[in-house]
Every structure is written in C-alpha cells, then in structure tokens.
Design an enzyme around this catalytic site. Structure first.
Site, PDB file in Angstrom:
ATOM      1  N   SER A  44      -5.672  23.140  -8.068  1.00 31.21           N
ATOM      2  CA  SER A  44      -5.007  24.088  -7.172  1.00 31.21           C
ATOM      3  C   SER A  44      -5.231  23.740  -5.705  1.00 31.21           C
ATOM      4  O   SER A  44      -4.497  24.213  -4.835  1.00 31.21           O
ATOM      5  CB  SER A  44      -5.491  25.514  -7.446  1.00 31.21           C
ATOM      6  OG  SER A  44      -5.160  25.919  -8.751  1.00 31.21           O
ATOM      7  N   CYS A 268      -3.330  33.029 -11.954  1.00 34.87           N
ATOM      8  CA  CYS A 268      -3.124  32.454 -10.622  1.00 34.87           C
ATOM      9  C   CYS A 268      -1.656  32.060 -10.410  1.00 34.87           C
ATOM     10  O   CYS A 268      -0.801  32.931 -10.328  1.00 34.87           O
ATOM     11  CB  CYS A 268      -4.074  31.277 -10.403  1.00 34.87           C
ATOM     12  SG  CYS A 268      -4.342  30.910  -8.651  1.00 34.87           S
ATOM     13  N   LEU A 269      -1.326  30.773 -10.342  1.00 33.58           N
ATOM     14  CA  LEU A 269       0.071  30.379 -10.153  1.00 33.58           C
ATOM     15  C   LEU A 269       0.938  30.893 -11.295  1.00 33.58           C
ATOM     16  O   LEU A 269       2.073  31.337 -11.082  1.00 33.58           O
ATOM     17  CB  LEU A 269       0.180  28.853 -10.042  1.00 33.58           C
ATOM     18  CG  LEU A 269       1.590  28.284  -9.870  1.00 33.58           C
ATOM     19  CD1 LEU A 269       2.226  28.757  -8.569  1.00 33.58           C
ATOM     20  CD2 LEU A 269       1.569  26.757  -9.920  1.00 33.58           C
ATOM     21  N   ASN A 310      -8.702  31.647  -5.907  1.00 38.15           N
ATOM     22  CA  ASN A 310      -8.195  30.489  -5.172  1.00 38.15           C
ATOM     23  C   ASN A 310      -6.676  30.566  -5.104  1.00 38.15           C
ATOM     24  O   ASN A 310      -5.980  30.007  -5.942  1.00 38.15           O
ATOM     25  CB  ASN A 310      -8.631  29.180  -5.849  1.00 38.15           C
ATOM     26  CG  ASN A 310      -8.094  27.966  -5.119  1.00 38.15           C
ATOM     27  OD1 ASN A 310      -7.711  28.044  -3.949  1.00 38.15           O
ATOM     28  ND2 ASN A 310      -8.055  26.830  -5.800  1.00 38.15           N
ATOM     29  N   TYR A 313      -0.950  32.950  -2.184  1.00 41.30           N
ATOM     30  CA  TYR A 313       0.250  33.758  -2.390  1.00 41.30           C
ATOM     31  C   TYR A 313      -0.071  34.966  -3.255  1.00 41.30           C
ATOM     32  O   TYR A 313      -1.043  34.969  -4.009  1.00 41.30           O
ATOM     33  CB  TYR A 313       1.352  32.912  -3.033  1.00 41.30           C
ATOM     34  CG  TYR A 313       1.759  31.743  -2.181  1.00 41.30           C
ATOM     35  CD1 TYR A 313       2.803  31.842  -1.269  1.00 41.30           C
ATOM     36  CD2 TYR A 313       1.068  30.530  -2.262  1.00 41.30           C
ATOM     37  CE1 TYR A 313       3.159  30.769  -0.465  1.00 41.30           C
ATOM     38  CE2 TYR A 313       1.411  29.450  -1.460  1.00 41.30           C
ATOM     39  CZ  TYR A 313       2.453  29.577  -0.563  1.00 41.30           C
ATOM     40  OH  TYR A 313       2.798  28.516   0.239  1.00 41.30           O
ATOM     41  N   HIS A 351      -9.513  34.301 -11.244  1.00 40.43           N
ATOM     42  CA  HIS A 351      -9.862  33.334 -12.286  1.00 40.43           C
ATOM     43  C   HIS A 351     -10.955  33.883 -13.190  1.00 40.43           C
ATOM     44  O   HIS A 351     -12.139  33.822 -12.855  1.00 40.43           O
ATOM     45  CB  HIS A 351     -10.333  32.025 -11.646  1.00 40.43           C
ATOM     46  CG  HIS A 351      -9.215  31.190 -11.119  1.00 40.43           C
ATOM     47  ND1 HIS A 351      -8.688  30.121 -11.809  1.00 40.43           N
ATOM     48  CD2 HIS A 351      -8.502  31.278  -9.968  1.00 40.43           C
ATOM     49  CE1 HIS A 351      -7.701  29.580 -11.110  1.00 40.43           C
ATOM     50  NE2 HIS A 351      -7.572  30.267  -9.988  1.00 40.43           N
ATOM     51  N   GLU A 353     -12.177  32.639 -15.823  1.00 39.71           N
ATOM     52  CA  GLU A 353     -13.098  31.596 -16.302  1.00 39.71           C
ATOM     53  C   GLU A 353     -14.168  31.274 -15.264  1.00 39.71           C
ATOM     54  O   GLU A 353     -15.151  30.610 -15.565  1.00 39.71           O
ATOM     55  CB  GLU A 353     -12.310  30.331 -16.658  1.00 39.71           C
ATOM     56  CG  GLU A 353     -12.045  29.374 -15.519  1.00 39.71           C
ATOM     57  CD  GLU A 353     -11.082  29.880 -14.451  1.00 39.71           C
ATOM     58  OE1 GLU A 353     -11.015  29.287 -13.366  1.00 39.71           O
ATOM     59  OE2 GLU A 353     -10.387  30.887 -14.708  1.00 39.71           O
TER      60      GLU A 353
END
Length: 375
Positions: A44, A268-269, A310, A313, A351, A353
């Site tokens: 990322s 995330c993304l 992380n 956006y 995240h 994890e």
C-alpha cells in the site's frame, strides 16, 4: 548525502543509509513505534515516502521472513538510524535491507518538523536523490513526476497469475510462520489482489479459509462461475496502493460481483472499492491515517479498539443510505467499517491483521467466516 525537495519549496540535505538513486513520490507520516520492516514492505506504500514519528530506527535490524510482500515504499525518513542492531531473528541491518530492495533511506532530518509540515499542508509530493543535489534540477524532476493518482500502482503489485497462499500465522513458540495445513481449511475464497499484505492472507488461512489469489484485473464472470460451481465460497478484496477512483475497470467488475450476491470482505482499498462500485465515491483525507495506534469505536459493542491503519482515502457519510456503519475513527469520526444492507458484504478501512500493531480487531476475519456459513 541525500537531497530532498518538496512541492512546497522546502529543500533539505541529510544523510543516506539506504539505496542510491533518485526517487519521486508522495510523502506521508507513520506513527508506529515498531514494525518498520512490515511498514516498508507493505504494498500500500508503493510510490510513497514514509517519515516515521518514532525518532529511532534500525535497532532490531531486519530479516528474510517478516516482509509483507516483495514490494516496498519509495523511501524511509527517520530522525536517527542505528546501524548496530540486536535481535535474535535479525539477518542483516536495516541499511543492508533497504539497499537490497532499492529503497532510499534518509536520516539526520528533523522529522518532527516534517510531520508538522504535512499536518499543516497535507500530503506533499517529494523527490529524494543521492545523485542530484541541485535544488533547481530536483524541482524540475518533481515537476515532471507523475502524481500518485495517475500512476498504475496496483498493476505493479498484483499477482500476474492465480496462486495459492502457502503460509499461516506466526508461531511464538518456534518464532517462525506456520505452514498452511490443508486439513484445517473449511472453505476456499478468492482473493482479488490489489496489493495484498502477506499477514492478511495468513490470518484468513488461520481461520480456516484457503486463499486462492487472483490478479486485480480478473473478470467478474470468472469469479461468478467459480462461485456457482462451488469452487469458491466467497471473495476477499485486498488492500493496495493509490487512488481507488483510478481503478475504473476493476470497479466495473466489482459491481457485477455485488449484484451476484457473493459474500465478500473488503479491507482498506477493498473497502473503498466496494463503496465506489455502488455509487458512493471516496474522498481524500488531508494527511491520511498511517500508524498502529488509531482508536476506532465498534458501534455495535461500544468498545474502543486500537487499530493499525494505512490509507489516504475514505468512504463518504451518505453510504449510510445502503449500509450500516459499524465502526468510526475516534480521531476524526470518519467511517471505519460498514455492513451492507443490499448484499452479504462487510468491509473495514483499518487493518484487523495489524502487522505491525494490536490484534483487537482480529474478530473481523471470524465474522467473515460466519458470513460464509449463511451461503
């Protein structure tokens, strides 16, 4: 020596402890106090420089097993680099690690001041060079460098072909990663790889899900066919670099997957792409969330979880029209998690994890397993 030039006109010179060369990218800051190897190797961060708020770096060296991927950030900035490392699992110094991966290392800069600059101006483009030290030439290099929103970053970090992940989670007894045991696998999931972290895949397999990793450009029809034939039980949309709005082809395929009512988890993304695919475009945060100490409130339990993050956006507030908001960031109240009303989909911005960071949100993977049981 390494010379730095930022788009706001700031010119700095400092010491180099990594690879040689010239790199341009977006400058972001990370507030993690440990786990720099996992940060550096997180896909990322592709196309970005990471300035650490932790003033010391390098004290535990680096090893050949803790990488999140084969890919790296563009460069690392730290207040002080320690060449003398001490850790039983270390194979080499951080400097040697950066040189092997082609990552610039910068130390001897006032990172506190740099982070304040980013907090005030937002994320800035930067060029760093161990070769070119003329301010005007660096300015010209930066002017011609592609913006991160225009760079095909996902295609450079995604798998080129379908593969099977072969590792499970870290074993603190052996101080090594467990091999994946097929006997513990209850269901098979397709991972749409936009730049997946290795430890996300480890955690998926640790809860009994065999991860088949697919390229980012995989057609929805291929995955729908695999689901209908019961070759897969669901789909995971991974993390990854860059601006989610630049992935228009992938967004079109995700729309079809949503309409097919396939159980999905996005992180995330992946979380952002699920929102965009349903007509709710993301927006860019001023300086993003990067670190392993971000408080997030679970709106179902009212528990506060410290999370690893992380991203630059965020999904918009009006997504509440089609989804139940499940998590919120307590720093800025932005949305951190949703459960969709119109499809069997859950997604989170942070995240679970960690790697590095706390495991307080690890239950997300188990919730995905429960979601798969209903279909």
């Amino acid at each position: 020596m390494v010379s730095l030039y930022l788009e706001n006109g700031l010119f700095l010179q400092a010491q180099s402890f990594g690879a040689s060369g010239t790199q341009a990218g977006e400058l972001v800051f990370n507030t993690s106090m440990s786990g720099y190897q996992e940060v550096i190797s997180d896909p990322s961060y592709k196309g970005q420089f990471v300035v650490f708020s932790m003033p010391e770096i390098g004290v535990v060296g680096a090893n050949s097993k803790d990488d999140e991927s084969f890919f790296s950030c563009a460069g690392v900035l730290a207040r002080h680099y320690n060449e003398f490392f001490s850790n039983s699992r270390a194979d080499f110094s951080l400097s040697a690690y950066l040189k092997e991966r082609g990552v610039l290392g910068v130390c001897g800069v006032d990172t506190r001041s740099l982070i304040k600059t980013l907090r005030h101006h937002g994320c800035l483009m930067m060029v760093a060079s161990t070769i070119e030290h003329d301010k005007n030439k660096l300015e010209e290099i930066l002017k011609n460098a592609p913006k991160i929103s225009h760079s095909p970053l996902v295609s450079s970090v995604s798998t080129p072909k379908i593969t099977t992940h072969q590792r499970a989670t870290f074993d603190f007894k052996t101080l090594d990663y467990k091999p994946f045991d097929e006997k513990t696998s209850h269901k098979i999931i397709a991972v749409l790889d936009f730049g997946a972290k290795g430890n996300i895949l480890n955690e998926l397999q640790n809860v009994g899900l065999k991860a088949l990793i697919y390229p980012h450009h995989t057609k929805a029809s291929e995955l729908i066919k695999a689901y209908e034939k019961k070759e897969i039980s669901g789909i995971f949309l991974s993390n990854g670099p860059g601006d989610p709005l630049s992935l228009q082809q992938e967004i079109g395929e995700i729309k079809q997957l949503i309409n097919a009512k396939i159980p999905m988890l996005g992180i995330c993304l992946g979380h952002q792409l699920l929102s965009i695919a349903q007509g709710y475009p993301t927006y860019k945060l001023k300086f993003g969330h990067h670190g392993s100490n971000h408080p997030v409130k679970n709106l179902k339990t009212n528990a506060v979880e410290i999370t690893a993050q992380n991203h630059n956006y965020c999904v918009p507030e009006d997504i509440e029209e089609i989804a139940i908001i499940t998590h919120r960031n307590l720093f800025d109240n932005t949305i951190e998690g949703v459960r969709y009303k119109n499809a069997p989909i859950i997604s989170v911005q942070h995240h679970p994890e960690s790697s590095p960071g706390p495991k307080e949100s690890h239950y997300i993977f188990k919730e995905f397993v429960e979601l798969l049981k209903d279909f």
